[in-house]
Design a protein around this motif. Structure first.
Motif, PDB file in Angstrom:
ATOM      1  N   VAL A  89       0.889  -1.151   0.000  1.00 12.62           N
ATOM      2  CA  VAL A  89       0.000   0.000   0.000  1.00 12.62           C
ATOM      3  C   VAL A  89       0.931   1.206   0.000  1.00 12.62           C
ATOM      4  CG1 VAL A  89      -1.777   1.253   1.245  1.00 12.62           C
ATOM      5  CG2 VAL A  89      -1.764  -1.246   1.277  1.00 12.62           C
ATOM      6  N   PRO A  90       0.877   2.016  -1.034  1.00  5.65           N
ATOM      7  CA  PRO A  90       1.856   3.100  -1.121  1.00  5.65           C
ATOM      8  C   PRO A  90       1.674   4.131  -0.012  1.00  5.65           C
ATOM      9  CG  PRO A  90       0.188   3.349  -2.817  1.00  5.65           C
ATOM     10  CD  PRO A  90      -0.062   2.036  -2.141  1.00  5.65           C
ATOM     11  N   THR A  91       2.802   4.657   0.449  1.00  4.79           N
ATOM     12  CA  THR A  91       2.756   5.764   1.388  1.00  4.79           C
ATOM     13  C   THR A  91       2.356   7.016   0.616  1.00  4.79           C
ATOM     14  OG1 THR A  91       5.063   6.342   1.054  1.00  4.79           O
ATOM     15  CG2 THR A  91       4.574   4.741   2.803  1.00  4.79           C
ATOM     16  N   ARG A  92       2.109   8.073   1.328  1.00 10.26           N
ATOM     17  CA  ARG A  92       1.703   9.321   0.677  1.00 10.26           C
ATOM     18  C   ARG A  92       2.798   9.798  -0.280  1.00 10.26           C
ATOM     19  NH1 ARG A  92       0.043  12.856   4.961  1.00 10.26           N
ATOM     20  NH2 ARG A  92      -1.870  11.679   4.844  1.00 10.26           N
ATOM     21  N   LEU A  93       4.042   9.722   0.156  1.00 10.55           N
ATOM     22  CA  LEU A  93       5.145  10.174  -0.679  1.00 10.55           C
ATOM     23  C   LEU A  93       5.322   9.289  -1.917  1.00 10.55           C
ATOM     24  CD1 LEU A  93       7.149  12.454  -0.707  1.00 10.55           C
ATOM     25  CD2 LEU A  93       8.719  11.052   0.606  1.00 10.55           C
ATOM     26  N   GLU A  94       5.155   7.969  -1.756  1.00 11.16           N
ATOM     27  CA  GLU A  94       5.217   7.069  -2.908  1.00 11.16           C
ATOM     28  C   GLU A  94       4.092   7.373  -3.890  1.00 11.16           C
ATOM     29  OE1 GLU A  94       7.168   2.973  -1.127  1.00 11.16           O
ATOM     30  OE2 GLU A  94       5.037   3.311  -0.868  1.00 11.16           O
ATOM     31  N   LEU A  95       2.914   7.624  -3.365  1.00 11.27           N
ATOM     32  CA  LEU A  95       1.771   7.937  -4.216  1.00 11.27           C
ATOM     33  C   LEU A  95       2.010   9.234  -4.991  1.00 11.27           C
ATOM     34  CD1 LEU A  95      -0.992   6.824  -4.945  1.00 11.27           C
ATOM     35  CD2 LEU A  95      -1.957   8.218  -3.122  1.00 11.27           C
ATOM     36  N   VAL A  96       2.561  10.233  -4.324  1.00 14.19           N
ATOM     37  CA  VAL A  96       2.885  11.492  -5.003  1.00 14.19           C
ATOM     38  C   VAL A  96       3.894  11.237  -6.118  1.00 14.19           C
ATOM     39  CG1 VAL A  96       4.058  13.720  -4.698  1.00 14.19           C
ATOM     40  CG2 VAL A  96       2.299  13.005  -3.083  1.00 14.19           C
ATOM     41  N   PHE A  97       4.904  10.410  -5.840  1.00 13.14           N
ATOM     42  CA  PHE A  97       5.897  10.112  -6.870  1.00 13.14           C
ATOM     43  C   PHE A  97       5.257   9.415  -8.060  1.00 13.14           C
ATOM     44  CE2 PHE A  97       8.580   6.910  -8.847  1.00 13.14           C
ATOM     45  CZ  PHE A  97       9.494   7.739  -9.469  1.00 13.14           C
ATOM     46  N   TYR A  98       4.457   8.376  -7.828  1.00 14.25           N
ATOM     47  CA  TYR A  98       3.884   7.614  -8.944  1.00 14.25           C
ATOM     48  C   TYR A  98       2.878   8.441  -9.746  1.00 14.25           C
ATOM     49  CZ  TYR A  98       6.280   3.446  -7.369  1.00 14.25           C
ATOM     50  OH  TYR A  98       7.254   2.548  -7.028  1.00 14.25           O
ATOM     51  N   VAL A  99       2.122   9.302  -9.090  1.00 19.02           N
ATOM     52  CA  VAL A  99       1.216  10.189  -9.826  1.00 19.02           C
ATOM     53  C   VAL A  99       2.035  11.187 -10.651  1.00 19.02           C
ATOM     54  CG1 VAL A  99      -0.495  12.029  -9.553  1.00 19.02           C
ATOM     55  CG2 VAL A  99      -0.747   9.909  -8.275  1.00 19.02           C
ATOM     56  N   GLY A 100       3.098  11.725 -10.052  1.00 14.53           N
ATOM     57  CA  GLY A 100       3.971  12.631 -10.788  1.00 14.53           C
ATOM     58  C   GLY A 100       4.643  11.956 -11.969  1.00 14.53           C
ATOM     59  N   TRP A 101       5.017  10.693 -11.784  1.00  9.02           N
ATOM     60  CA  TRP A 101       5.624   9.899 -12.865  1.00  9.02           C
ATOM     61  C   TRP A 101       4.638   9.770 -14.025  1.00  9.02           C
ATOM     62  CZ3 TRP A 101      10.304   8.014 -14.032  1.00  9.02           C
ATOM     63  CH2 TRP A 101      10.433   6.893 -14.838  1.00  9.02           C
ATOM     64  N   ALA A 149      15.218   6.335  -2.158  1.00  4.89           N
ATOM     65  CA  ALA A 149      15.264   7.397  -1.147  1.00  4.89           C
ATOM     66  C   ALA A 149      13.951   7.480  -0.377  1.00  4.89           C
ATOM     67  CB  ALA A 149      15.579   8.733  -1.809  1.00  4.89           C
ATOM     68  N   ILE A 150      12.842   7.313  -1.074  1.00  8.12           N
ATOM     69  CA  ILE A 150      11.542   7.327  -0.401  1.00  8.12           C
ATOM     70  C   ILE A 150      11.433   6.152   0.554  1.00  8.12           C
ATOM     71  CG2 ILE A 150       9.054   7.033  -0.760  1.00  8.12           C
ATOM     72  CD1 ILE A 150       9.405   8.617  -3.389  1.00  8.12           C
ATOM     73  N   MET A 151      11.895   4.994   0.129  1.00  6.54           N
ATOM     74  CA  MET A 151      11.816   3.806   0.978  1.00  6.54           C
ATOM     75  C   MET A 151      12.711   3.939   2.209  1.00  6.54           C
ATOM     76  SD  MET A 151      11.741   0.847  -1.911  1.00  6.54           S
ATOM     77  CE  MET A 151      11.188  -0.546  -0.975  1.00  6.54           C
ATOM     78  N   ARG A 152      13.845   4.593   2.068  1.00  7.47           N
ATOM     79  CA  ARG A 152      14.735   4.792   3.231  1.00  7.47           C
ATOM     80  C   ARG A 152      14.081   5.698   4.265  1.00  7.47           C
ATOM     81  NH1 ARG A 152      19.078   5.103  -0.575  1.00  7.47           N
ATOM     82  NH2 ARG A 152      20.142   3.103  -0.529  1.00  7.47           N
ATOM     83  N   GLN A 153      13.300   6.682   3.799  1.00  7.37           N
ATOM     84  CA  GLN A 153      12.620   7.583   4.739  1.00  7.37           C
ATOM     85  C   GLN A 153      11.582   6.819   5.557  1.00  7.37           C
ATOM     86  OE1 GLN A 153      10.965  10.846   2.588  1.00  7.37           O
ATOM     87  NE2 GLN A 153      12.886  11.954   2.516  1.00  7.37           N
ATOM     88  N   ASP A 154      10.971   5.833   4.934  1.00  8.00           N
ATOM     89  CA  ASP A 154       9.940   5.055   5.611  1.00  8.00           C
ATOM     90  C   ASP A 154      10.527   3.689   5.964  1.00  8.00           C
ATOM     91  OD1 ASP A 154       7.500   4.495   6.691  1.00  8.00           O
ATOM     92  OD2 ASP A 154       6.615   3.823   4.815  1.00  8.00           O
ATOM     93  N   SER A 155      11.566   3.681   6.767  1.00  9.28           N
ATOM     94  CA  SER A 155      12.355   2.473   6.994  1.00  9.28           C
ATOM     95  C   SER A 155      11.622   1.384   7.765  1.00  9.28           C
ATOM     96  CB  SER A 155      13.652   2.826   7.721  1.00  9.28           C
ATOM     97  OG  SER A 155      13.356   3.381   8.968  1.00  9.28           O
ATOM     98  N   GLY A 156      10.545   1.679   8.446  1.00 11.49           N
ATOM     99  CA  GLY A 156       9.856   0.660   9.218  1.00 11.49           C
ATOM    100  C   GLY A 156       9.067  -0.333   8.388  1.00 11.49           C
ATOM    101  N   ARG A 157       8.747   0.023   7.152  1.00 16.57           N
ATOM    102  CA  ARG A 157       7.894  -0.853   6.333  1.00 16.57           C
ATOM    103  C   ARG A 157       8.665  -1.946   5.621  1.00 16.57           C
ATOM    104  NH1 ARG A 157       4.502   2.084   2.138  1.00 16.57           N
ATOM    105  NH2 ARG A 157       3.971  -0.041   1.719  1.00 16.57           N
ATOM    106  N   TYR A 158       9.971  -1.792   5.445  1.00 14.39           N
ATOM    107  CA  TYR A 158      10.720  -2.720   4.594  1.00 14.39           C
ATOM    108  C   TYR A 158      11.810  -3.415   5.351  1.00 14.39           C
ATOM    109  CZ  TYR A 158       8.292   0.038   1.166  1.00 14.39           C
ATOM    110  OH  TYR A 158       7.323   0.670   0.446  1.00 14.39           O
TER     111      TYR A 158
END
Length: 158
Positions: A89-101, A149-158
């Motif tokens: 389930v994408p985080t808010r920042l991941e979602l922003v990136f994929y929509v921007g992509w 970089a986004i995944m490193r910021q949210d280090s608890g999920r991975y």
């Protein structure tokens, strides 16, 4: 357990988390998937040059390939030995990136289509679609670094 043992264990955990993130991102942005997705984008966008009944078929085929490869990536990732702890389930920042992509893909197509129109080139949609496909493949390494970089910021999920 001594403080040195605890610190060593925490360092090992961080190192393994980094390795897991690298493998997850490497899988999602691997060259075979990027090439298939670029092919789908090319077919989908180039369909604008076709006559009426065929452009719908080509558009569905192209963008269907793009979406199908995306789904295949996620299914294969769920079956791989390295996967996220929970369902993706994408985080808010991941979602922003994929929509921007996605928006950037559309903007590249619009800019390329406008440029081909201004240059009065034939098959404007096909030329613009080729530009989009090349830009997509060329931008994949940058997207890989951004997602890491986004995944490193949210280090608890991975």
């Amino acid at each position: 357990m001594s403080p040195n043992d605890a610190q060593s264990t925490l360092d090992d955990i961080r190192r393994l988390q980094d390795r897991t993130r690298d493998e997850l991102v490497g899988h999602n942005f691997s060259l075979p998937y990027a090439l298939l997705m670029a092919l789908g984008l090319f077919i989908g966008f180039a369909s604008t040059d076709l006559p009426r009944p065929w452009n719908d078929v080509a558009c569905l085929l192209g963008f269907g390939l793009y979406v199908g490869v995306t789904i295949l990536q996620q299914v294969r990732q769920c079956r791989s030995s390295v996967r996220p702890r929970s369902l993706w389930v994408p985080t808010r920042l991941e979602l922003v990136f994929y929509v921007g992509w996605a928006v950037s893909i559309l903007l590249v197509f619009a800019a390329a289509r406008t440029a081909t129109w201004a240059l009065d080139l034939p098959a404007q949609g096909t030329v613009a679609a080729a530009v989009v496909a090349l830009a997509f493949v060329a931008a994949t390494p940058l997207a890989r670094r951004i997602v890491k970089a986004i995944m490193r910021q949210d280090s608890g999920r991975y």
